[in-house]
Design a protein around this motif. Structure first.
Motif, PDB file in Angstrom:
ATOM      1  N   VAL A 201       0.834  -1.427   0.015  1.00 36.96           N
ATOM      2  CA  VAL A 201      -0.087   0.168  -0.088  1.00 36.96           C
ATOM      3  C   VAL A 201       0.799   1.374  -0.115  1.00 36.96           C
ATOM      4  N   GLN A 202       0.486   2.285  -0.822  1.00 37.23           N
ATOM      5  CA  GLN A 202       1.334   3.458  -1.075  1.00 37.23           C
ATOM      6  C   GLN A 202       0.628   4.626  -0.306  1.00 37.23           C
ATOM      7  N   LYS A 203      -0.802   4.387  -0.240  1.00 33.91           N
ATOM      8  CA  LYS A 203      -1.523   5.447   0.358  1.00 33.91           C
ATOM      9  C   LYS A 203      -2.960   4.763   1.056  1.00 33.91           C
ATOM     10  N   LEU A 204      -3.369   5.042   2.288  1.00 33.60           N
ATOM     11  CA  LEU A 204      -4.583   4.414   2.519  1.00 33.60           C
ATOM     12  C   LEU A 204      -5.396   5.378   3.464  1.00 33.60           C
ATOM     13  N   LYS A 205      -6.780   5.392   3.158  1.00 32.80           N
ATOM     14  CA  LYS A 205      -7.693   5.996   3.742  1.00 32.80           C
ATOM     15  C   LYS A 205      -8.894   5.555   4.225  1.00 32.80           C
ATOM     16  N   ARG A 206      -9.458   5.564   5.558  1.00 31.76           N
ATOM     17  CA  ARG A 206     -10.805   5.069   5.914  1.00 31.76           C
ATOM     18  C   ARG A 206     -11.915   5.800   5.734  1.00 31.76           C
ATOM     19  N   GLU A 207     -12.761   5.635   4.671  1.00 34.48           N
ATOM     20  CA  GLU A 207     -13.810   6.576   4.394  1.00 34.48           C
ATOM     21  C   GLU A 207     -15.199   6.192   4.923  1.00 34.48           C
ATOM     22  N   GLY A 208     -15.200   5.156   5.536  1.00 32.70           N
ATOM     23  CA  GLY A 208     -16.670   4.927   6.363  1.00 32.70           C
ATOM     24  C   GLY A 208     -16.404   4.021   7.560  1.00 32.70           C
ATOM     25  N   TYR A 209     -17.460   4.128   8.361  1.00 29.06           N
ATOM     26  CA  TYR A 209     -17.448   3.424   9.580  1.00 29.06           C
ATOM     27  C   TYR A 209     -18.818   3.098  10.043  1.00 29.06           C
ATOM     28  N   GLY A 210     -19.202   2.098   9.552  1.00 27.20           N
ATOM     29  CA  GLY A 210     -20.620   1.645   9.679  1.00 27.20           C
ATOM     30  C   GLY A 210     -21.522   2.523   8.851  1.00 27.20           C
ATOM     31  N   TYR A 211     -22.530   3.178   9.477  1.00 26.94           N
ATOM     32  CA  TYR A 211     -23.373   4.420   8.493  1.00 26.94           C
ATOM     33  C   TYR A 211     -22.492   5.657   8.485  1.00 26.94           C
ATOM     34  N   LEU A 212     -21.403   5.730   8.895  1.00 26.68           N
ATOM     35  CA  LEU A 212     -20.945   7.071   8.968  1.00 26.68           C
ATOM     36  C   LEU A 212     -19.850   7.358   7.984  1.00 26.68           C
TER      37      LEU A 212
END
Length: 239
Positions: A201-212
């Protein structure tokens, strides 16, 4: 009036289950008297001590934060690096992150002063989907991505099945953008899963958590969760 063990957990001291054990072991006092009954209810005016130390009863608060890359998911850092609570200097409550995102991972992180809420979300038996977008070096085949979907063996055991989708690819730069949804919370799990099939992985982003999600926020910005959102995410964790 709230149950005593819930008040202790909301103060961020320990989980509700461990708070119950403290009560049963006679380590909790209410207004100077030892209480061992789990059904005991207390009011905001009651003085509560755990192991002789008074607890501070704060109104629970819940924040959704867009963590930038290069920030520690902690309340302090021995090396003096920036931590997520540095972005909440004006908040009076003693908040802490729910779980963590790696130093070099950006995206959605929850912060609260409600220990019971945090422990529920982080408990391994509760499944809350976490949606990531990763930029990896190389372009995995469908068969390789299927390995991640089915669960792959890491040094700490097989991962649970995941939802994996190739979003785009750049053959000239030899990179790919891949969406992944998991419900586990192992240390550096997404990065290790891609490394296991040979695509770091060069870049990682968490875009969602459950409904959020992060809609309307820029890196370093936060908003308070609505009561409905808190109820939704709490219910999602226990179903």
């Amino acid at each position: 009036m709230e149950r005593l063990q819930k008040v202790i957990a909301q103060a961020g001291i320990t989980s509700r289950r461990k708070a119950e054990k403290l009560i049963e072991d006679g380590q909790v006092k209410v207004n100077g008297k030892t209480v061992k009954e789990l059904g005991t209810k207390v009011s905001p005016s009651d003085e509560i001590e755990v192991d002789g130390v008074p607890i501070d009863k704060e109104e629970p608060v819940y924040f959704l934060f867009y963590k930038p890359s290069g920030v520690i998911s902690s309340v302090k850092d021995e090396k003096g690096r920036k931590v997520v609570t540095d972005y909440f200097a004006e908040i009076e409550q003693r908040i802490f992150p729910v779980g963590r995102l790696d130093y070099d991972t950006s995206g959605l992180l929850l912060l609260t002063n409600d220990g019971d809420f945090a422990n529920t979300l982080m408990h391994p038996k509760f499944h809350v989907d976490k949606h990531y977008v990763a930029k990896v070096r190389g372009i995995p085949s469908k068969e390789e991505l299927r390995k991640l979907s089915n669960g792959i063996r890491l040094e700490d055991g097989y991962t649970a099945p995941a939802k994996v989708k190739l979003k785009s690819m750049d053959r000239r730069k030899n990179t790919a953008i891949i969406e992944m949804t998991i419900h586990e919370g192992r240390n550096r799990q997404v990065r290790r899963m891609f490394e296991a099939i040979g695509y770091p992985v060069q870049k990682l982003k968490r875009e969602g958590y459950g409904y959020l999600n992060l809609n309307g926020l820029n890196p370093g910005e936060a908003r308070e969760l609505t009561p409905h959102e808190v109820k939704q995410i709490r219910n999602l964790a226990v179903t």
